[in-house]
Scaffold this motif. Structure first.
Motif, PDB file in Angstrom:
ATOM      1  N   VAL A  79       0.808  -1.106   0.082  1.00  0.00           N
ATOM      2  CA  VAL A  79       0.036  -0.002   0.173  1.00  0.00           C
ATOM      3  C   VAL A  79       0.871   1.304   0.073  1.00  0.00           C
ATOM      4  CG1 VAL A  79      -1.763   1.254   1.220  1.00  0.00           C
ATOM      5  CG2 VAL A  79      -1.827  -1.302   1.324  1.00  0.00           C
ATOM      6  N   GLU A  80       0.539   2.102  -0.931  1.00  0.00           N
ATOM      7  CA  GLU A  80       1.037   3.482  -0.964  1.00  0.00           C
ATOM      8  C   GLU A  80       0.173   4.666  -0.694  1.00  0.00           C
ATOM      9  OE1 GLU A  80       3.698   4.125  -4.381  1.00  0.00           O
ATOM     10  OE2 GLU A  80       4.422   2.138  -4.275  1.00  0.00           O
ATOM     11  N   THR A  81       0.628   5.422   0.356  1.00  0.00           N
ATOM     12  CA  THR A  81      -0.344   6.649   0.752  1.00  0.00           C
ATOM     13  C   THR A  81       0.541   7.833   0.529  1.00  0.00           C
ATOM     14  OG1 THR A  81      -0.040   6.601   3.069  1.00  0.00           O
ATOM     15  CG2 THR A  81      -1.473   5.012   2.085  1.00  0.00           C
ATOM     16  N   PRO A  82       0.054   8.990   0.874  1.00  0.00           N
ATOM     17  CA  PRO A  82       0.719  10.264   0.835  1.00  0.00           C
ATOM     18  C   PRO A  82       1.661  10.160   2.182  1.00  0.00           C
ATOM     19  CG  PRO A  82      -1.354  10.640   0.064  1.00  0.00           C
ATOM     20  CD  PRO A  82      -1.202   9.335   0.364  1.00  0.00           C
ATOM     21  N   GLN A  83       1.134   9.499   3.060  1.00  0.00           N
ATOM     22  CA  GLN A  83       1.723   9.341   4.595  1.00  0.00           C
ATOM     23  C   GLN A  83       2.898   8.233   4.720  1.00  0.00           C
ATOM     24  OE1 GLN A  83      -1.914   9.273   4.323  1.00  0.00           O
ATOM     25  NE2 GLN A  83      -1.677  11.454   4.234  1.00  0.00           N
ATOM     26  N   GLY A  84       2.885   7.535   3.594  1.00  0.00           N
ATOM     27  CA  GLY A  84       4.080   6.390   3.689  1.00  0.00           C
ATOM     28  C   GLY A  84       3.803   5.096   3.032  1.00  0.00           C
ATOM     29  N   GLU A  85       4.532   4.234   2.976  1.00  0.00           N
ATOM     30  CA  GLU A  85       4.103   2.812   2.655  1.00  0.00           C
ATOM     31  C   GLU A  85       3.899   2.063   3.478  1.00  0.00           C
ATOM     32  OE1 GLU A  85       7.340   1.669  -0.010  1.00  0.00           O
ATOM     33  OE2 GLU A  85       7.384   3.527  -1.319  1.00  0.00           O
ATOM     34  N   TYR A  86       3.039   0.998   3.149  1.00  0.00           N
ATOM     35  CA  TYR A  86       2.652  -0.032   4.123  1.00  0.00           C
ATOM     36  C   TYR A  86       2.367  -1.487   3.605  1.00  0.00           C
ATOM     37  CZ  TYR A  86       0.616   3.872   6.773  1.00  0.00           C
ATOM     38  OH  TYR A  86       0.514   4.981   7.187  1.00  0.00           O
ATOM     39  N   GLY A  87       2.529  -2.678   4.203  1.00  0.00           N
ATOM     40  CA  GLY A  87       2.606  -3.730   3.623  1.00  0.00           C
ATOM     41  C   GLY A  87       2.373  -4.934   4.506  1.00  0.00           C
ATOM     42  N   GLY A  88       2.068  -5.993   4.003  1.00  0.00           N
ATOM     43  CA  GLY A  88       1.743  -7.272   4.935  1.00  0.00           C
ATOM     44  C   GLY A  88       1.536  -8.513   3.930  1.00  0.00           C
ATOM     45  N   GLY A  89       1.512  -9.516   4.635  1.00  0.00           N
ATOM     46  CA  GLY A  89       1.335 -10.979   3.969  1.00  0.00           C
ATOM     47  C   GLY A  89       1.454 -12.188   4.824  1.00  0.00           C
ATOM     48  N   PHE A  90       1.213 -13.422   4.301  1.00  0.00           N
ATOM     49  CA  PHE A  90       1.510 -14.335   5.015  1.00  0.00           C
ATOM     50  C   PHE A  90       1.426 -15.475   3.975  1.00  0.00           C
ATOM     51  CE2 PHE A  90      -3.135 -13.981   4.677  1.00  0.00           C
ATOM     52  CZ  PHE A  90      -3.684 -15.240   4.047  1.00  0.00           C
ATOM     53  N   GLY A  91       2.335 -16.763   4.679  1.00  0.00           N
ATOM     54  CA  GLY A  91       2.074 -17.927   4.063  1.00  0.00           C
ATOM     55  C   GLY A  91       3.219 -18.821   4.342  1.00  0.00           C
ATOM     56  N   PRO A  92       3.130 -20.179   4.194  1.00  0.00           N
ATOM     57  CA  PRO A  92       1.989 -20.577   3.708  1.00  0.00           C
ATOM     58  C   PRO A  92       1.045 -20.866   4.832  1.00  0.00           C
ATOM     59  CG  PRO A  92       3.819 -22.342   4.057  1.00  0.00           C
ATOM     60  CD  PRO A  92       4.275 -20.991   4.096  1.00  0.00           C
ATOM     61  N   GLU A  93      -0.235 -21.080   4.577  1.00  0.00           N
ATOM     62  CA  GLU A  93      -1.449 -21.364   5.738  1.00  0.00           C
ATOM     63  C   GLU A  93      -2.283 -22.232   5.186  1.00  0.00           C
ATOM     64  OE1 GLU A  93      -3.072 -17.975   7.673  1.00  0.00           O
ATOM     65  OE2 GLU A  93      -1.167 -17.133   8.415  1.00  0.00           O
ATOM     66  N   GLY A  94      -3.062 -22.681   5.719  1.00  0.00           N
ATOM     67  CA  GLY A  94      -4.076 -23.767   5.496  1.00  0.00           C
ATOM     68  C   GLY A  94      -5.529 -22.904   5.050  1.00  0.00           C
ATOM     69  N   THR A  95      -5.330 -21.677   5.302  1.00  0.00           N
ATOM     70  CA  THR A  95      -6.656 -20.855   5.208  1.00  0.00           C
ATOM     71  C   THR A  95      -7.093 -20.766   3.882  1.00  0.00           C
ATOM     72  OG1 THR A  95      -5.724 -19.282   6.751  1.00  0.00           O
ATOM     73  CG2 THR A  95      -7.460 -18.320   5.383  1.00  0.00           C
ATOM     74  N   ALA A  96      -8.278 -21.097   3.425  1.00  0.00           N
ATOM     75  CA  ALA A  96      -8.820 -20.901   2.054  1.00  0.00           C
ATOM     76  C   ALA A  96      -9.219 -19.401   1.820  1.00  0.00           C
ATOM     77  CB  ALA A  96     -10.310 -21.762   2.149  1.00  0.00           C
ATOM     78  N   LEU A  97      -8.737 -18.942   0.763  1.00  0.00           N
ATOM     79  CA  LEU A  97      -8.731 -17.625   0.216  1.00  0.00           C
ATOM     80  C   LEU A  97      -9.928 -17.630  -0.972  1.00  0.00           C
ATOM     81  CD1 LEU A  97      -4.993 -16.893  -0.280  1.00  0.00           C
ATOM     82  CD2 LEU A  97      -6.323 -16.409   1.827  1.00  0.00           C
ATOM     83  N   PHE A  98     -10.300 -18.613  -1.686  1.00  0.00           N
ATOM     84  CA  PHE A  98     -11.193 -18.824  -2.714  1.00  0.00           C
ATOM     85  C   PHE A  98     -11.863 -20.158  -2.263  1.00  0.00           C
ATOM     86  CE2 PHE A  98      -7.173 -17.284  -4.347  1.00  0.00           C
ATOM     87  CZ  PHE A  98      -7.761 -16.171  -5.353  1.00  0.00           C
ATOM     88  N   SER A  99     -13.222 -19.764  -2.291  1.00  0.00           N
ATOM     89  CA  SER A  99     -14.288 -20.848  -2.129  1.00  0.00           C
ATOM     90  C   SER A  99     -15.821 -20.425  -2.453  1.00  0.00           C
ATOM     91  CB  SER A  99     -14.247 -21.140  -0.455  1.00  0.00           C
ATOM     92  OG  SER A  99     -15.083 -22.145   0.029  1.00  0.00           O
ATOM     93  N   GLY A 100     -16.080 -21.636  -3.380  1.00  0.00           N
ATOM     94  CA  GLY A 100     -17.448 -21.394  -3.723  1.00  0.00           C
ATOM     95  C   GLY A 100     -17.812 -20.165  -4.579  1.00  0.00           C
ATOM     96  N   GLY A 101     -16.637 -19.460  -5.153  1.00  0.00           N
ATOM     97  CA  GLY A 101     -17.041 -18.225  -5.980  1.00  0.00           C
ATOM     98  C   GLY A 101     -16.872 -16.955  -5.078  1.00  0.00           C
ATOM     99  N   THR A 102     -16.328 -17.100  -4.060  1.00  0.00           N
ATOM    100  CA  THR A 102     -16.038 -15.995  -3.054  1.00  0.00           C
ATOM    101  C   THR A 102     -14.497 -15.891  -2.846  1.00  0.00           C
ATOM    102  OG1 THR A 102     -18.288 -16.099  -1.835  1.00  0.00           O
ATOM    103  CG2 THR A 102     -16.671 -14.993  -0.764  1.00  0.00           C
ATOM    104  N   ILE A 103     -14.275 -14.841  -2.847  1.00  0.00           N
ATOM    105  CA  ILE A 103     -12.713 -14.361  -2.602  1.00  0.00           C
ATOM    106  C   ILE A 103     -12.841 -13.665  -1.050  1.00  0.00           C
ATOM    107  CG2 ILE A 103     -10.624 -12.913  -3.060  1.00  0.00           C
ATOM    108  CD1 ILE A 103     -11.700 -13.027  -5.978  1.00  0.00           C
TER     109      ILE A 103
END
Length: 193
Positions: A79-103
């Motif tokens: 993420v870039e904003t006029p106030q600065g840069e931000y970020g994040g992430g994860f992996g690997p995890e068992g979390t479903a990001l895509f399921s039944g047509g939903t993100i």
């Protein structure tokens, strides 16, 4: 990490020359019979890959989501904003990001400076649906020298509608990469001398 994973999955076919393909085919045939060498490792990998970006009210966001039945889910956010840069992430995890047509994904966000101060969560939401017929995939990459990854299966393009809520701003996303995959992957390593 997710961008690297996506780059490997998306661009694998672009790095192969005809000579590389012939070498990999020879390696694939020789590896099971190589005395003292390792046999090919085979995995079946099903999942989704999504790379999106968007901008709203001075906030620019890039999101990568990757879900693989064999290697878990990975997510990355910049993420870039006029106030600065931000970020994040994860992996690997068992979390479903895509399921039944939903993100759906929640990513902890931090300021990208010396403080690494937490800045809440980014919430990615949306929908996906197949947007065409599955396309055949047959890719061979050599990485590093003498180690081959041979991929065969299909990619199915996806139509997506997605947005991210981050730092008090809702940002609509446009996805340059969006597909489901169903692959068989062989990893070949050279015989030890």
């Amino acid at each position: 990490m997710a961008r690297v994973t996506l780059a490997c999955l998306i661009g694998a076919g672009m790095a192969v020359t005809a000579g590389g393909t012939a070498q990999a085919a020879q390696a694939a045939q020789a590896a099971p019979a190589a005395e003292g060498g390792s046999k090919p490792v085979r995995t079946v990998e099903k999942g989704y890959a999504l790379s999106c970006s968007g901008q709203s009210a001075g906030v620019t966001v890039t999101v990568d989501l990757y879900q693989n039945s064999a290697f878990g889910s990975h997510a990355g956010l910049s993420v870039e904003t006029p106030q600065g840069e931000y970020g994040g992430g994860f992996g690997p995890e068992g979390t479903a990001l895509f399921s039944g047509g939903t993100i759906a994904a929640g990513i902890p966000v931090r300021k990208l400076d010396d403080t690494a101060e937490p800045a809440g969560d980014a919430v990615i939401s949306g929908t996906y649906a197949a947007a065409g017929r599955p396309k055949p995939v047959h890719e061979v990459i050599e990485d590093p020298a003498g180690h081959y990854v041979i991929t065969k299966g299909t990619h199915t393009p996806l139509r997506t509608v997605a947005a991210v809520d981050v730092l008090g701003q809702r940002v609509p996303l446009s996805c340059s990469t969006a597909f489901a995959f169903d692959l068989t992957v062989w990893r070949l390593t050279p015989a030890e001398s």
